[in-house]
Design a protein around this motif. Structure first.
Motif, short mmCIF file in Angstrom:
data_model
loop_
_atom_site.label_atom_id
_atom_site.label_comp_id
_atom_site.label_asym_id
_atom_site.label_seq_id
_atom_site.Cartn_x
_atom_site.Cartn_y
_atom_site.Cartn_z
N ARG A 149 0.82 -1.21 0.00
CA ARG A 149 0.00 0.00 0.00
C ARG A 149 0.86 1.27 0.00
NH1 ARG A 149 -5.66 -0.38 0.64
NH2 ARG A 149 -6.21 -2.30 -0.44
N ALA A 150 2.04 1.18 0.60
CA ALA A 150 2.96 2.33 0.55
C ALA A 150 3.45 2.57 -0.87
CB ALA A 150 4.14 2.09 1.49
N ALA A 151 3.70 1.49 -1.62
CA ALA A 151 4.10 1.63 -3.03
C ALA A 151 2.96 2.23 -3.84
CB ALA A 151 4.49 0.26 -3.59
N LEU A 152 1.74 1.78 -3.58
CA LEU A 152 0.56 2.33 -4.25
C LEU A 152 0.44 3.83 -4.00
CD1 LEU A 152 -2.15 1.55 -5.78
CD2 LEU A 152 -3.18 1.46 -3.50
N ALA A 153 0.68 4.23 -2.76
CA ALA A 153 0.54 5.64 -2.40
C ALA A 153 1.56 6.51 -3.12
CB ALA A 153 0.69 5.81 -0.89
N LEU A 154 2.77 6.00 -3.35
CA LEU A 154 3.79 6.78 -4.06
C LEU A 154 3.32 7.12 -5.47
CD1 LEU A 154 7.16 5.05 -3.04
CD2 LEU A 154 6.27 7.26 -2.28
N VAL A 155 2.66 6.16 -6.12
CA VAL A 155 2.17 6.42 -7.48
C VAL A 155 0.97 7.36 -7.44
CG1 VAL A 155 1.31 5.37 -9.61
CG2 VAL A 155 3.02 4.16 -8.23
N ALA A 156 0.07 7.12 -6.51
CA ALA A 156 -1.13 7.95 -6.42
C ALA A 156 -0.78 9.41 -6.14
CB ALA A 156 -2.06 7.41 -5.33
N ARG A 157 0.29 9.64 -5.37
CA ARG A 157 0.70 11.02 -5.04
C ARG A 157 1.61 11.63 -6.10
NH1 ARG A 157 1.83 8.82 0.36
NH2 ARG A 157 4.06 8.95 -0.19
N GLY A 158 1.92 10.87 -7.15
CA GLY A 158 2.78 11.39 -8.21
C GLY A 158 4.25 11.37 -7.86
N GLU A 159 4.63 10.64 -6.81
CA GLU A 159 6.03 10.58 -6.40
C GLU A 159 6.79 9.46 -7.12
OE1 GLU A 159 6.30 10.51 -2.14
OE2 GLU A 159 4.73 12.01 -1.94
N ALA A 160 6.08 8.58 -7.79
CA ALA A 160 6.69 7.53 -8.62
C ALA A 160 5.85 7.39 -9.88
CB ALA A 160 6.76 6.20 -7.87
N PRO A 161 6.48 7.28 -11.06
CA PRO A 161 5.72 7.19 -12.30
C PRO A 161 5.00 5.85 -12.47
CG PRO A 161 8.01 7.86 -12.70
CD PRO A 161 7.93 7.36 -11.29
N LEU A 162 5.56 4.79 -11.87
CA LEU A 162 5.01 3.45 -12.00
C LEU A 162 5.15 2.72 -10.67
CD1 LEU A 162 6.53 2.23 -15.41
CD2 LEU A 162 4.16 3.00 -15.03
N GLY A 163 4.27 1.73 -10.46
CA GLY A 163 4.37 0.88 -9.28
C GLY A 163 3.88 -0.52 -9.62
N VAL A 164 4.36 -1.50 -8.86
CA VAL A 164 3.90 -2.88 -9.02
C VAL A 164 3.11 -3.24 -7.77
CG1 VAL A 164 4.55 -5.26 -9.52
CG2 VAL A 164 6.00 -3.38 -10.32
N VAL A 165 1.82 -3.50 -7.95
CA VAL A 165 0.92 -3.77 -6.83
C VAL A 165 -0.03 -4.90 -7.24
CG1 VAL A 165 1.05 -1.37 -6.03
CG2 VAL A 165 -0.78 -2.04 -7.59
N TYR A 166 -0.96 -5.21 -6.36
CA TYR A 166 -2.00 -6.18 -6.69
C TYR A 166 -3.18 -5.49 -7.38
CZ TYR A 166 0.37 -9.20 -3.27
OH TYR A 166 1.29 -9.93 -2.57
N LEU A 167 -3.92 -6.25 -8.15
CA LEU A 167 -5.11 -5.71 -8.80
C LEU A 167 -6.08 -5.14 -7.77
CD1 LEU A 167 -6.90 -5.28 -11.30
CD2 LEU A 167 -7.72 -7.63 -11.02
N SER A 168 -6.22 -5.80 -6.63
CA SER A 168 -7.12 -5.29 -5.59
C SER A 168 -6.67 -3.93 -5.09
CB SER A 168 -7.20 -6.29 -4.43
OG SER A 168 -5.91 -6.54 -3.90
N ASP A 169 -5.35 -3.69 -5.00
CA ASP A 169 -4.85 -2.39 -4.59
C ASP A 169 -5.23 -1.32 -5.61
OD1 ASP A 169 -3.37 -3.31 -2.26
OD2 ASP A 169 -1.97 -4.19 -3.67
N ALA A 170 -5.03 -1.65 -6.88
CA ALA A 170 -5.33 -0.70 -7.95
C ALA A 170 -6.81 -0.30 -7.93
CB ALA A 170 -4.96 -1.29 -9.30
N ARG A 171 -7.68 -1.26 -7.64
CA ARG A 171 -9.12 -0.95 -7.60
C ARG A 171 -9.47 -0.09 -6.39
NH1 ARG A 171 -12.57 -6.29 -9.49
NH2 ARG A 171 -11.73 -6.42 -11.61
N ALA A 172 -8.66 -0.15 -5.36
CA ALA A 172 -8.96 0.60 -4.13
C ALA A 172 -8.50 2.05 -4.20
CB ALA A 172 -8.30 -0.09 -2.93
#
Length: 233
Positions: A149-172
């Motif tokens: 979820r911390a990796a997901l947050a980096l992408v959502a905040r624009g601090e990382a251009p890409l992230g590798v997460v689960y599909l469930s994370d992406a939907r959330a």
């Protein structure tokens, strides 16, 4: 509705959101502590007061079993998931990306993912990159985090251009879009095991442990992007 003593659940960070909904649908009073699977496993092994432990990687549960920290025979795989690459909302899709395509999309930034030696999503991501011949090129461009979820947050905040997460994370997370679905043949099957902690085998903990595999719970998990594991009816 029956009254139960509170059950403490240690759960992988990627279950956040879905697990609250499952708990609400059950008759058991649940309190949930989230974290990376490796961290939670070590805490349980050290005697943390959890009744149930829900991880995102079977290897960590096997380790816990070897430590005598979970009740023998209580381990069950109750969920599966899918690994995806995400970018900021509105990002274009990447179809079968090679290392060069990923580097171009990173454009000097970092690929966010869970720690590749400890966090299950990071371990699966490393397996994918090694199998696909991407690891040696992308390794210097990683931003490893304490949980998915911390990796997901980096992408959502624009601090990382890409992230590798689960599909469930992406939907959330409305701040990201899936840009690539990782071929599941490139990594070990994603399995979420649950077990009762040794010495905490109370009726209410047993009840919630069983509830995880019911149709009610599985339908809720499916709505959050999780998948029913093979062999679970």
């Amino acid at each position: 509705m029956p009254v139960h003593a509170q059950v403490t659940v240690f759960a992988a960070a990627s279950l956040q959101g879905a697990l609250e909904d499952v708990a609400e649908a059950s008759d058991v009073d649940i309190v949930i502590s989230y974290g990376g699977s490796g961290l939670l496993a070590r805490q349980v092994a050290q005697g943390a007061p959890a009744d149930l432990v829900l991880l995102a990687n079977a290897a960590w549960m096997t380790w816990l079993d070897g430590q005598g920290a979970v009740k023998a025979g209580s381990q069950q795989v109750f969920l599966s998931n899918q690994l995806v690459v995400v970018g900021p909302a509105g990002a274009d899709r990447l179809r079968d990306p090679d290392a060069d395509a990923l580097l171009r999309r990173l454009d000097g930034g970092r690929l966010a993912l869970g720690q590749t030696q400890a966090v299950p999503a990071g371990i699966y991501a490393r397996e994918w990159m090694e199998t696909a011949g991407l690891w040696s090129v992308l390794r210097p461009h990683l931003a490893e985090t304490e949980n998915v979820r911390a990796a997901l947050a980096l992408v959502a905040r624009g601090e990382a251009p890409l992230g590798v997460v689960y599909l469930s994370d992406a939907r959330a997370e409305p701040g990201v879009d899936v840009v690539h679905i990782v071929n599941p043949e490139y990594h070990a099957p994603i399995a979420y095991p649950a077990a009762i902690v040794a010495g905490r085998d109370r009726p209410d903990a047993q009840e919630f442990h069983k509830f995880l595999t019911t149709k009610t719970a599985q339908d809720i998990f499916a709505a959050h992007g999780f998948a029913r594991p093979e062999g679970l009816r």
